[in-house]
Scaffold this active site. Sequence first.
Site, short mmCIF file in Angstrom:
data_model
loop_
_atom_site.label_atom_id
_atom_site.label_comp_id
_atom_site.label_asym_id
_atom_site.label_seq_id
_atom_site.Cartn_x
_atom_site.Cartn_y
_atom_site.Cartn_z
N SER A 184 0.84 -1.19 0.00
CA SER A 184 0.00 0.00 0.00
C SER A 184 0.88 1.25 0.00
O SER A 184 1.74 1.41 -0.86
CB SER A 184 -0.95 -0.04 1.20
OG SER A 184 -1.94 0.96 1.12
N ARG A 254 -12.01 6.95 9.63
CA ARG A 254 -11.62 5.54 9.62
C ARG A 254 -12.69 4.67 8.97
O ARG A 254 -12.37 3.74 8.22
CB ARG A 254 -11.36 5.05 11.05
CG ARG A 254 -11.00 3.58 11.16
CD ARG A 254 -9.77 3.23 10.35
NE ARG A 254 -9.33 1.88 10.59
CZ ARG A 254 -8.33 1.29 9.93
NH1 ARG A 254 -7.68 1.95 9.00
NH2 ARG A 254 -7.98 0.05 10.22
N ASP A 349 -8.89 -5.96 -5.14
CA ASP A 349 -8.43 -4.70 -4.57
C ASP A 349 -8.85 -3.57 -5.50
O ASP A 349 -8.20 -3.29 -6.49
CB ASP A 349 -6.91 -4.72 -4.39
CG ASP A 349 -6.36 -3.46 -3.75
OD1 ASP A 349 -7.13 -2.51 -3.51
OD2 ASP A 349 -5.14 -3.43 -3.50
N HIS A 382 -8.33 -4.75 -0.65
CA HIS A 382 -7.00 -4.19 -0.39
C HIS A 382 -6.33 -4.83 0.82
O HIS A 382 -5.11 -4.99 0.86
CB HIS A 382 -7.11 -2.68 -0.20
CG HIS A 382 -5.80 -1.97 -0.08
ND1 HIS A 382 -4.84 -2.01 -1.08
CD2 HIS A 382 -5.27 -1.22 0.92
CE1 HIS A 382 -3.78 -1.30 -0.70
NE2 HIS A 382 -4.01 -0.83 0.51
N ASP A 383 -7.11 -5.21 1.81
CA ASP A 383 -6.56 -5.81 3.03
C ASP A 383 -5.87 -7.15 2.79
O ASP A 383 -5.20 -7.66 3.69
CB ASP A 383 -7.67 -6.01 4.07
CG ASP A 383 -7.83 -4.80 4.98
OD1 ASP A 383 -7.02 -3.86 4.86
OD2 ASP A 383 -8.76 -4.78 5.79
#
Length: 408
Positions: A184, A254, A349, A382-383
């Site tokens: 990232s 967040r 992602d 993405h994680d």
Amino acid sequence: MSGLLSGFFVSEIFLTHGVRLQHTANCALILHTMSSLGIVTPQSMHFAAPLALQSGAAIAEYTLTYETYGSLNAARSNAVLVCHALNASHHVAGVYADQPKNAGWWDNMVGPGKALDTNQFFVIGVNNLGSCFGSTGPMHTNPATGKPYGAVFPVVTVEDWVNAQALLADALGISQFAAVMGGSLGGMQALAWSIMYPARLRHCIIIASTPTLSAQNIAFNDVARQAILTDPDFHGGDYYAHGVVPKNGLSVARMIGHITYLSDDDMAEKFGRGLRNGAYQFSFGVDFEIESYLRYQGLKFSEYFDANTYLLITKALDYFDPARLCGGDLTCALANTQAQFLLVSFSTDWRFAPARSREMVQALVNNKRRVTYAEIDAPHGHDAFLLEDPRYHNLVRAYYERVARECA
């Protein structure tokens, strides 16, 4: 795609299910239970000389917090720098004596016998300037005023972080890294290393990253920042003096970010349209399980992360654009790189989509760099770069085995 990216200098390009990697005899590795690093201890180094920043400002003096794992060999040739993402830190692996449950953010990747094997490599994790986890940042005392920097802490960039990391490497006696690696935002730093200090790394490992943020990504970041900036407890960035934290704004920021880290399929599988209390409440509270999850994540984040740090790091993400000085030509921007490259992307992602990794691969191939690229079919969005997927970890392990042979 294989036709587009084919070329003598591409070690291997492969997609999704198979793990096929040249230059290794261990193509069928299976992940197994491996030991953790155990207890680790953060270190810090103070720099008295000012650090000039891309903005034209400077930080008069500063401290970098870092951790190291493994041992530096006699030739000093086995050092690996791991660059962190937005809400991570220098604490890459292992646990603290007083926090035995606080494992490093990439503990499944780094350690004895793991993909990045600390029996073979000397691994360094550095907390970036502007962070809230030890290195000098907005919550620290400004020597010019004796008060927290707060809103006057200068805007920093990916390139500023890389320059600071290079100074730390100098102080540690490391003239060249075996590899610089990051996922990232950490991948942006690894890419910047290959451009800014081409002779100081032999391998560049970029995972789930991008050469620039898209307009959509910049938009998400700005909405998150606005949530913080408009929180009544923000006080123009000087909330420390008021004894408050802009929790609501930071929580919403967040929540926005967390949505972009997950894929639609992953969210559907985990939460679907599940109701928290089994029925509609006909109010504006929590009805759905996904709402409960996001609010929990937001609240937890607001209790340990600094709002000014969030503003700084998201702006650094926005500003990263190595091709800007080349008229947008990424091939030109990467022309002076010397490293060998591994790039990994994940099919779901959508924040840093595989197409962005392929842009980097193509630009590197245009420059006749040696490149290995993998696109992993994973449902986690993405994680995925933080999770323990055997195909992904075996790929990284195989690549590092080649790097290790060069260090011997």
